[in-house]
Design a protein around this motif. Structure first.
Motif, PDB file in Angstrom:
ATOM      1  N   ASP A 266     -22.040 -16.422 -24.145  1.00  0.00           N
ATOM      2  CA  ASP A 266     -21.179 -15.316 -23.701  1.00  0.00           C
ATOM      3  C   ASP A 266     -22.015 -14.286 -22.968  1.00  0.00           C
ATOM      4  O   ASP A 266     -23.166 -14.019 -23.351  1.00  0.00           O
ATOM      5  CB  ASP A 266     -20.514 -14.679 -24.932  1.00  0.00           C
ATOM      6  N   HIS A 267     -21.463 -13.700 -21.913  1.00  0.00           N
ATOM      7  CA  HIS A 267     -22.187 -12.676 -21.146  1.00  0.00           C
ATOM      8  C   HIS A 267     -21.191 -11.669 -20.611  1.00  0.00           C
ATOM      9  O   HIS A 267     -21.077 -11.471 -19.423  1.00  0.00           O
ATOM     10  CB  HIS A 267     -22.996 -13.333 -20.012  1.00  0.00           C
ATOM     11  N   GLU A 268     -20.469 -11.064 -21.462  1.00  0.00           N
ATOM     12  CA  GLU A 268     -19.315 -10.193 -21.230  1.00  0.00           C
ATOM     13  C   GLU A 268     -18.324 -10.838 -20.272  1.00  0.00           C
ATOM     14  O   GLU A 268     -18.407 -12.037 -20.013  1.00  0.00           O
ATOM     15  CB  GLU A 268     -19.732  -8.755 -20.848  1.00  0.00           C
ATOM     16  N   GLY A 269     -17.354 -10.048 -19.773  1.00  0.00           N
ATOM     17  CA  GLY A 269     -16.205 -10.690 -19.126  1.00  0.00           C
ATOM     18  C   GLY A 269     -16.259 -10.845 -17.619  1.00  0.00           C
ATOM     19  O   GLY A 269     -15.479 -11.594 -17.051  1.00  0.00           O
ATOM     20  N   GLY A 270     -17.184 -10.151 -16.949  1.00  0.00           N
ATOM     21  CA  GLY A 270     -17.146 -10.148 -15.490  1.00  0.00           C
ATOM     22  C   GLY A 270     -17.869 -11.293 -14.829  1.00  0.00           C
ATOM     23  O   GLY A 270     -17.720 -11.507 -13.626  1.00  0.00           O
ATOM     24  N   ASN A 271     -18.687 -12.053 -15.580  1.00  0.00           N
ATOM     25  CA  ASN A 271     -19.375 -13.178 -14.935  1.00  0.00           C
ATOM     26  C   ASN A 271     -18.327 -14.196 -14.481  1.00  0.00           C
ATOM     27  O   ASN A 271     -17.223 -14.255 -15.022  1.00  0.00           O
ATOM     28  CB  ASN A 271     -20.427 -13.788 -15.872  1.00  0.00           C
ATOM     29  N   ALA A 272     -18.692 -14.992 -13.476  1.00  0.00           N
ATOM     30  CA  ALA A 272     -17.679 -15.798 -12.793  1.00  0.00           C
ATOM     31  C   ALA A 272     -16.960 -16.787 -13.721  1.00  0.00           C
ATOM     32  O   ALA A 272     -15.734 -16.937 -13.639  1.00  0.00           O
ATOM     33  CB  ALA A 272     -18.314 -16.533 -11.617  1.00  0.00           C
ATOM     34  N   SER A 273     -17.689 -17.457 -14.626  1.00  0.00           N
ATOM     35  CA  SER A 273     -17.013 -18.461 -15.471  1.00  0.00           C
ATOM     36  C   SER A 273     -16.097 -17.804 -16.493  1.00  0.00           C
ATOM     37  O   SER A 273     -14.985 -18.296 -16.752  1.00  0.00           O
ATOM     38  CB  SER A 273     -18.032 -19.361 -16.169  1.00  0.00           C
ATOM     39  N   ALA A 274     -16.557 -16.680 -17.057  1.00  0.00           N
ATOM     40  CA  ALA A 274     -15.716 -15.975 -18.044  1.00  0.00           C
ATOM     41  C   ALA A 274     -14.491 -15.376 -17.366  1.00  0.00           C
ATOM     42  O   ALA A 274     -13.361 -15.495 -17.853  1.00  0.00           O
ATOM     43  CB  ALA A 274     -16.537 -14.882 -18.722  1.00  0.00           C
ATOM     44  N   HIS A 275     -14.749 -14.764 -16.222  1.00  0.00           N
ATOM     45  CA  HIS A 275     -13.638 -14.106 -15.528  1.00  0.00           C
ATOM     46  C   HIS A 275     -12.605 -15.124 -15.055  1.00  0.00           C
ATOM     47  O   HIS A 275     -11.395 -14.905 -15.153  1.00  0.00           O
ATOM     48  CB  HIS A 275     -14.204 -13.289 -14.357  1.00  0.00           C
ATOM     49  N   THR A 276     -13.089 -16.273 -14.562  1.00  0.00           N
ATOM     50  CA  THR A 276     -12.146 -17.314 -14.103  1.00  0.00           C
ATOM     51  C   THR A 276     -11.284 -17.800 -15.268  1.00  0.00           C
ATOM     52  O   THR A 276     -10.059 -17.935 -15.141  1.00  0.00           O
ATOM     53  CB  THR A 276     -12.907 -18.529 -13.514  1.00  0.00           C
ATOM     54  N   THR A 277     -11.939 -18.065 -16.399  1.00  0.00           N
ATOM     55  CA  THR A 277     -11.182 -18.564 -17.562  1.00  0.00           C
ATOM     56  C   THR A 277     -10.135 -17.530 -17.978  1.00  0.00           C
ATOM     57  O   THR A 277      -8.971 -17.869 -18.238  1.00  0.00           O
ATOM     58  CB  THR A 277     -12.142 -18.842 -18.742  1.00  0.00           C
ATOM     59  N   HIS A 278     -10.554 -16.278 -18.003  1.00  0.00           N
ATOM     60  CA  HIS A 278      -9.652 -15.190 -18.404  1.00  0.00           C
ATOM     61  C   HIS A 278      -8.494 -15.056 -17.405  1.00  0.00           C
ATOM     62  O   HIS A 278      -7.329 -14.908 -17.799  1.00  0.00           O
ATOM     63  CB  HIS A 278     -10.474 -13.906 -18.481  1.00  0.00           C
ATOM     64  N   LEU A 279      -8.815 -15.129 -16.118  1.00  0.00           N
ATOM     65  CA  LEU A 279      -7.786 -14.986 -15.075  1.00  0.00           C
ATOM     66  C   LEU A 279      -6.760 -16.109 -15.176  1.00  0.00           C
ATOM     67  O   LEU A 279      -5.549 -15.860 -15.178  1.00  0.00           O
ATOM     68  CB  LEU A 279      -8.467 -14.998 -13.695  1.00  0.00           C
ATOM     69  N   ILE A 280      -7.244 -17.344 -15.291  1.00  0.00           N
ATOM     70  CA  ILE A 280      -6.303 -18.476 -15.371  1.00  0.00           C
ATOM     71  C   ILE A 280      -5.480 -18.360 -16.652  1.00  0.00           C
ATOM     72  O   ILE A 280      -4.260 -18.540 -16.647  1.00  0.00           O
ATOM     73  CB  ILE A 280      -7.047 -19.831 -15.312  1.00  0.00           C
ATOM     74  N   GLY A 281      -6.154 -18.004 -17.737  1.00  0.00           N
ATOM     75  CA  GLY A 281      -5.448 -17.834 -19.016  1.00  0.00           C
ATOM     76  C   GLY A 281      -4.374 -16.752 -18.926  1.00  0.00           C
ATOM     77  O   GLY A 281      -3.341 -16.837 -19.609  1.00  0.00           O
ATOM     78  N   SER A 282      -4.603 -15.765 -18.086  1.00  0.00           N
ATOM     79  CA  SER A 282      -3.630 -14.656 -18.005  1.00  0.00           C
ATOM     80  C   SER A 282      -2.305 -15.113 -17.401  1.00  0.00           C
ATOM     81  O   SER A 282      -1.287 -14.452 -17.562  1.00  0.00           O
ATOM     82  CB  SER A 282      -4.216 -13.478 -17.214  1.00  0.00           C
ATOM     83  N   THR A 283      -2.308 -16.267 -16.728  1.00  0.00           N
ATOM     84  CA  THR A 283      -1.036 -16.795 -16.200  1.00  0.00           C
ATOM     85  C   THR A 283      -0.275 -17.572 -17.277  1.00  0.00           C
ATOM     86  O   THR A 283       0.788 -18.130 -17.010  1.00  0.00           O
ATOM     87  CB  THR A 283      -1.279 -17.757 -15.018  1.00  0.00           C
ATOM     88  N   LEU A 284      -0.882 -17.665 -18.468  1.00  0.00           N
ATOM     89  CA  LEU A 284      -0.407 -18.485 -19.588  1.00  0.00           C
ATOM     90  C   LEU A 284      -0.560 -19.989 -19.323  1.00  0.00           C
ATOM     91  O   LEU A 284       0.081 -20.807 -19.978  1.00  0.00           O
ATOM     92  CB  LEU A 284       1.012 -18.140 -20.026  1.00  0.00           C
ATOM     93  N   ALA A 285      -1.404 -20.319 -18.322  1.00  0.00           N
ATOM     94  CA  ALA A 285      -1.883 -21.712 -18.269  1.00  0.00           C
ATOM     95  C   ALA A 285      -2.649 -21.922 -19.580  1.00  0.00           C
ATOM     96  O   ALA A 285      -3.266 -20.987 -20.097  1.00  0.00           O
ATOM     97  CB  ALA A 285      -2.805 -21.915 -17.073  1.00  0.00           C
ATOM     98  N   ASP A 286      -2.628 -23.150 -20.121  1.00  0.00           N
ATOM     99  CA  ASP A 286      -3.209 -23.345 -21.460  1.00  0.00           C
ATOM    100  C   ASP A 286      -4.740 -23.299 -21.435  1.00  0.00           C
ATOM    101  O   ASP A 286      -5.354 -23.329 -20.364  1.00  0.00           O
ATOM    102  CB  ASP A 286      -2.691 -24.663 -22.060  1.00  0.00           C
ATOM    103  N   PRO A 287      -5.372 -23.221 -22.609  1.00  0.00           N
ATOM    104  CA  PRO A 287      -6.828 -23.076 -22.673  1.00  0.00           C
ATOM    105  C   PRO A 287      -7.616 -24.178 -21.958  1.00  0.00           C
ATOM    106  O   PRO A 287      -8.699 -23.916 -21.441  1.00  0.00           O
ATOM    107  CB  PRO A 287      -7.115 -23.084 -24.182  1.00  0.00           C
ATOM    108  N   TYR A 288      -7.112 -25.405 -21.930  1.00  0.00           N
ATOM    109  CA  TYR A 288      -7.833 -26.483 -21.237  1.00  0.00           C
ATOM    110  C   TYR A 288      -7.879 -26.210 -19.730  1.00  0.00           C
ATOM    111  O   TYR A 288      -8.929 -26.335 -19.100  1.00  0.00           O
ATOM    112  CB  TYR A 288      -7.154 -27.841 -21.492  1.00  0.00           C
ATOM    113  N   LEU A 289      -6.728 -25.845 -19.171  1.00  0.00           N
ATOM    114  CA  LEU A 289      -6.686 -25.581 -17.730  1.00  0.00           C
ATOM    115  C   LEU A 289      -7.541 -24.366 -17.398  1.00  0.00           C
ATOM    116  O   LEU A 289      -8.227 -24.328 -16.375  1.00  0.00           O
ATOM    117  CB  LEU A 289      -5.234 -25.353 -17.279  1.00  0.00           C
TER     118      LEU A 289
END
Ligand SMILES: CC(=O)SCCNC(=O)CCNC(=O)[C@H](O)C(C)(C)COP(=O)(O)OP(=O)(O)OC[C@H]1O[C@@H](n2cnc3c(N)ncnc32)[C@H](O)[C@@H]1OP(=O)(O)O
Ligand SMILES: O=C([O-])CC(=O)C(=O)O
Length: 466
Positions: A266-289
């Motif tokens: 983990d490296h807080e939320g703004g790094n690209a992989s964390a932010h991408t996962t969070h952004l996609i998750g915010s659409t309610l796409a499931d955790p795998y996607l």
């Protein structure tokens, strides 16, 4: 009781490992709870805390955004919530307020005085609490028990050409695992939004549990004989991952794996992989996607793929100027890289302004276990030469090494020489951070992410004088 609540409560009963505290001196709870039981207690408290905080401070200004920041990758823009970790430019990462050395000291380990277990770090990231050894063991057992892959996912991985980059295979397999998503099923069955976190948690646990089998299958197919060993249900996650990769007989490698999986999580939320996962998750796409998207971000050379690039760059340098190159020859090689319009991989950072403590933790490991290794000697030499050259070059905001500058040399030493694979290990670790946050995203009801953008023409109309 809703269908999903019923599912959650049955699941909790099946999987719970009742555990009683052994160590009264370290402040553990007297009756150990499962992670899900503990989360069920904590979530309403945190929901209230956030509600009250927003009520009192919701209109407080966090910062201004300049036009340079809008063009400059939003560096320094404060606009995200991330519960598991916070990054300080000078000090580096703290996981739930704890530095890396504190985690090494406080989190349960597999061997006395050994590296912390990723299972314990996950518990810390999710709850903010240090788990007992029994609670840590319950996560090891739970992940081992959930590790099986559907046959069609195994077949899909097996059918990939060896020439397909391991990160592309990894992302493909995670997208396919979406077939298993509890969240997607619950959503399609009309789950109440107040219950979103339950199936998100189940998906997060399943996904993390399945990663060793996915990642090891890719490794064994691309670089070895395609045969993958079985999970040992009574062993920890890193032991099992090492076993599946074919490295479990080397106890030091297994310890390295434990450290590696903790450090890259983990490296807080703004790094690209964390932010991408969070952004996609915010659409309610499931955790795998969401996680597959995060992996695609991680696969870029300015982000996680840098660990592959570091080793490639270092090997190429050795080939070009020889293994016993002088400081002057190395310096010239560095200038050739910079003058060729290329970055020096493993150095610089978007936030950090000092040597990454994750680099230092890996350096400590090397000093302890491989002090005489020639490649480690070269990495140490580069550590002393590169910051000066980057400073003289004058562009880089941070001339010091990041986490990626050190991981490859350790893996090489233990015989994992296939650099193109390294980012897959990073991805397995990053799942711990981004999945724990995704549970909180849904528990706190964080909404669809959608910042504002402008065109240059529009900005000029708004602000330019002529
Ligand atoms: C797990 C991780 O993701 S850690 C980072 C892994 N990535 C790397 O190691 C790749 C090498 N490093 C870099 O490319 C950068 O330092 C990054 C991407 C990590 C950070 O980027 P930024 O925040 O934009 O860095 P910074 O503000 O210092 O960039 C200013 C300039 O210095 C350059 N610069 C930064 N780091 C380096 C470097 N290691 N080598 C050469 N030039 C560099 C940038 O490319 C930029 O040049 P430009 O003005 O021509 O576009
Ligand atoms: O924080 C960043 O931007 C990159 C990084 O080090 C990480 O994601 O681990």
């Amino acid at each position: 009781m809703s269908a999903i609540r019923a599912f959650n409560s049955t699941f909790a009963k099946t999987i719970r490992q009742p555990a009683v505290r052994l160590n009264a001196t370290r402040g553990y709870a007297s009756q150990a709870k499962s992670l899900k039981e503990r989360l069920t207690e904590i979530i309403p408290e945190r929901q209230e805390e956030v509600k009250a905080f927003k009520k009192d401070y919701g209109s407080t200004v966090l910062g201004e955004v300049t036009i340079n920041q809008a063009y400059g990758g939003m560096r320094g823009v404060k606009g995200l919530i991330w519960e598991g970790s916070v990054l300080d430019a000078e000090e580096g990462i703290r996981f739930r307020g704890k530095t890396i050395p504190e985690c090494q000291k406080e989190l349960p380990s597999a061997v006395p005085g050994g590296e912390p277990l990723p299972e314990a770090l996950f518990w810390l990231l999710v709850t903010g609490e240090v788990p007992t050894p029994e609670q840590t063991k319950s996560i090891s057992n739970e992940w081992a028990a959930r590790s099986d892959l559907p046959e069609f996912v195994e077949n899909l991985i097996d059918r990939c050409p060896k020439t397909l980059h391991p990160m592309a295979q990894f992302s493909l397999a995670i997208n396919a695992l979406q077939h298993e998503s509890n969240f997607a099923k619950a959503y399609s069955n009309g789950i109440n939004k107040a219950d979103y976190w339950g199936p998100t948690y189940e998906d997060a646990m399943d996904l993390i549990a399945k990663l060793p089998k996915v990642a090891a299958r890719i490794y064994r197919n691309v670089y070895k004989d395609g045969k993958v060993a079985d999970i040992d249900l009574d062993q920890d996650y890193s032991y099992n991952f090492s076993k599946l990769l074919g490295f479990e007989e080397n106890k030091e490698f297994v310890e390295l794996m434990r450290l590696y999986l903790v450090l890259h999580s983990d490296h807080e939320g703004g790094n690209a992989s964390a932010h991408t996962t969070h952004l996609i998750g915010s659409t309610l796409a499931d955790p795998y996607l969401a996680f597959a998207g995060g992996l695609n971000s991680l696969a870029g050379p300015l982000h996680g793929l840098a660990n592959q690039e570091v080793l490639r760059w270092t090997m190429k340098m050795q080939e070009t100027i020889g293994k016993d190159a002088s400081d002057e020859q190395i310096t010239k090689y560095l200038w050739d890289t910079l003058n060729g319009g290329k970055v020096v991989p493993g150095f610089g950072h978007a936030v950090l302004r000092k040597t990454d403590p994750r680099y230092m933790a890996q350096r400590e490991f090397a000093l302890q276990h491989l002090p005489e290794d020639p490649l480690f000697a070269l990495v140490s030499k580069l550590y002393h030469i590169i910051p000066g050259v980057l400073t003289e070059h004058g562009k880089t905001a941070n001339p010091y090494p990041n986490v990626d500058a050190h991981s490859g040399v350790l893996l090489q030493y233990y015989g994992m020489k296939e650099q193109d694979y390294y980012t897959v290990l990073f991805g397995v670790s990053r799942a711990l951070g981004v999945m724990s946050q995704l549970v909180w995203d849904r528990a706190l009801g964080l909404p669809l992410e959608r910042p504002k953008s402008y065109s240059t023409a529009h900005l000029k109309k708004m602000y330019a004088k002529n």
